[in-house]
Motif scaffolding. Structure first.
Motif, PDB file in Angstrom:
ATOM      1  N   ALA A 138     -39.441 114.772 -87.239  1.00 42.96           N
ATOM      2  CA  ALA A 138     -39.239 114.908 -85.792  1.00 42.96           C
ATOM      3  C   ALA A 138     -38.155 113.961 -85.290  1.00 42.96           C
ATOM      4  O   ALA A 138     -37.269 114.369 -84.528  1.00 42.96           O
ATOM      5  CB  ALA A 138     -40.550 114.664 -85.047  1.00 42.96           C
ATOM      6  N   SER A 139     -38.186 112.715 -85.708  1.00 43.06           N
ATOM      7  CA  SER A 139     -37.156 111.771 -85.239  1.00 43.06           C
ATOM      8  C   SER A 139     -35.809 112.071 -85.891  1.00 43.06           C
ATOM      9  O   SER A 139     -34.761 111.882 -85.275  1.00 43.06           O
ATOM     10  CB  SER A 139     -37.581 110.323 -85.487  1.00 43.06           C
ATOM     11  OG  SER A 139     -37.727 110.073 -86.861  1.00 43.06           O
ATOM     12  N   TRP A 140     -35.821 112.562 -87.129  1.00 44.22           N
ATOM     13  CA  TRP A 140     -34.572 112.923 -87.811  1.00 44.22           C
ATOM     14  C   TRP A 140     -33.865 114.048 -87.064  1.00 44.22           C
ATOM     15  O   TRP A 140     -32.661 114.023 -86.868  1.00 44.22           O
ATOM     16  CB  TRP A 140     -34.866 113.327 -89.251  1.00 44.22           C
ATOM     17  CG  TRP A 140     -33.659 113.652 -90.067  1.00 44.22           C
ATOM     18  CD1 TRP A 140     -33.210 114.883 -90.421  1.00 44.22           C
ATOM     19  CD2 TRP A 140     -32.719 112.721 -90.635  1.00 44.22           C
ATOM     20  NE1 TRP A 140     -32.069 114.790 -91.186  1.00 44.22           N
ATOM     21  CE2 TRP A 140     -31.755 113.470 -91.325  1.00 44.22           C
ATOM     22  CE3 TRP A 140     -32.616 111.333 -90.634  1.00 44.22           C
ATOM     23  CZ2 TRP A 140     -30.688 112.881 -92.005  1.00 44.22           C
ATOM     24  CZ3 TRP A 140     -31.559 110.756 -91.317  1.00 44.22           C
ATOM     25  CH2 TRP A 140     -30.619 111.515 -91.986  1.00 44.22           C
ATOM     26  N   GLU A 141     -34.627 115.042 -86.634  1.00 43.98           N
ATOM     27  CA  GLU A 141     -34.060 116.184 -85.930  1.00 43.98           C
ATOM     28  C   GLU A 141     -33.441 115.785 -84.590  1.00 43.98           C
ATOM     29  O   GLU A 141     -32.531 116.451 -84.107  1.00 43.98           O
ATOM     30  CB  GLU A 141     -35.119 117.266 -85.702  1.00 43.98           C
ATOM     31  CG  GLU A 141     -35.728 117.828 -86.980  1.00 43.98           C
ATOM     32  CD  GLU A 141     -34.724 118.453 -87.923  1.00 43.98           C
ATOM     33  OE1 GLU A 141     -33.736 119.047 -87.462  1.00 43.98           O
ATOM     34  OE2 GLU A 141     -34.918 118.334 -89.147  1.00 43.98           O
ATOM     35  N   ASN A 142     -33.919 114.710 -83.992  1.00 44.40           N
ATOM     36  CA  ASN A 142     -33.404 114.262 -82.691  1.00 44.40           C
ATOM     37  C   ASN A 142     -32.142 113.412 -82.814  1.00 44.40           C
ATOM     38  O   ASN A 142     -31.550 113.055 -81.797  1.00 44.40           O
ATOM     39  CB  ASN A 142     -34.480 113.485 -81.928  1.00 44.40           C
ATOM     40  CG  ASN A 142     -35.580 114.404 -81.435  1.00 44.40           C
ATOM     41  OD1 ASN A 142     -35.330 115.561 -81.108  1.00 44.40           O
ATOM     42  ND2 ASN A 142     -36.790 113.897 -81.403  1.00 44.40           N
ATOM     43  N   LYS A 143     -31.743 113.071 -84.022  1.00 45.18           N
ATOM     44  CA  LYS A 143     -30.549 112.250 -84.211  1.00 45.18           C
ATOM     45  C   LYS A 143     -29.297 113.117 -84.210  1.00 45.18           C
ATOM     46  O   LYS A 143     -29.323 114.278 -84.626  1.00 45.18           O
ATOM     47  CB  LYS A 143     -30.634 111.480 -85.529  1.00 45.18           C
ATOM     48  CG  LYS A 143     -31.723 110.434 -85.537  1.00 45.18           C
ATOM     49  CD  LYS A 143     -31.745 109.696 -86.849  1.00 45.18           C
ATOM     50  CE  LYS A 143     -32.871 108.659 -86.789  1.00 45.18           C
ATOM     51  NZ  LYS A 143     -32.792 107.719 -87.881  1.00 45.18           N
TER      52      LYS A 143
END
Length: 177
Positions: free
Chosen positions: A69-74
């Motif tokens: 989830a945090s990877w996709e937001n980068k």
């Protein structure tokens, strides 16, 4: 005989990525990405290097954990920066552990690993991305190990995890190139 074949294989396989190749071609060619991941070959070669289970000094491991989830937001820049920072951390450790007194087999494996990491760094740093430039930053507190097997395992996790996921997200550029 087996050692001489291993050394020859290491020399051939460690050739630097063709400078004429564009990084976008790496993004668009999953087969090339798979072929560039030499970890399985290096693990097989490690078996031939008797006594090379423990390195002389610890090597800091790359950040391989991936919170989707945090990877996709980068942004693409942030993803690249994180991967580059992890590769730089690893290559510095590999360079530091290459000691002049090590057996030829160990030196060859470490040189091959260094060359392979450099190839990934060249591709990533030359990949054209839009948006503001982001300084490379680690996403974890690095751990250390003296096990070359553990180094190779973590390197493979970085390549097949974060790097491959990044490349898949970049594939939308392939049709426009």
């Amino acid at each position: 005989m087996a050692l001489s074949r291993l050394l020859l294989l290491c020399m051939v396989a460690s050739e630097v990525w063709d400078a004429e190749t564009r990084p976008i071609e790496f993004v668009c060619n999953k087969g090339a990405r798979r072929a560039m991941n030499i970890v399985a070959e290096m693990e097989r070669a490690l078996v031939e290097c008797f006594g090379l289970t423990t390195l002389s000094t610890p090597v800091q491991l790359p950040c391989t954990e991936l919170h989707v989830a945090s990877w996709e937001n980068k942004s693409h820049q942030e993803k690249r920066g994180e991967i580059v920072a992890s590769l730089r951390l690893l290559i510095e450790g590999v360079k530091a552990v290459k000691a002049p007194g090590q057996p030829g087999c160990a030196t060859s494996l470490l040189q091959r690993l260094e060359n392979n990491i450099n190839n990934y760094l060249l591709i990533l740093t030359n990949l054209q991305l839009s948006g503001p430039v982001v300084s490379p930053a680690l996403s974890c507190v690095p751990r250390s190990t003296q096990s070359l097997s553990t180094v190779l395992l973590n390197y493979n996790q970085l390549i097949s995890g974060k790097l491959e996921r990044f490349m898949v997200h970049m594939e939308d550029r392939c049709t426009s190139q």
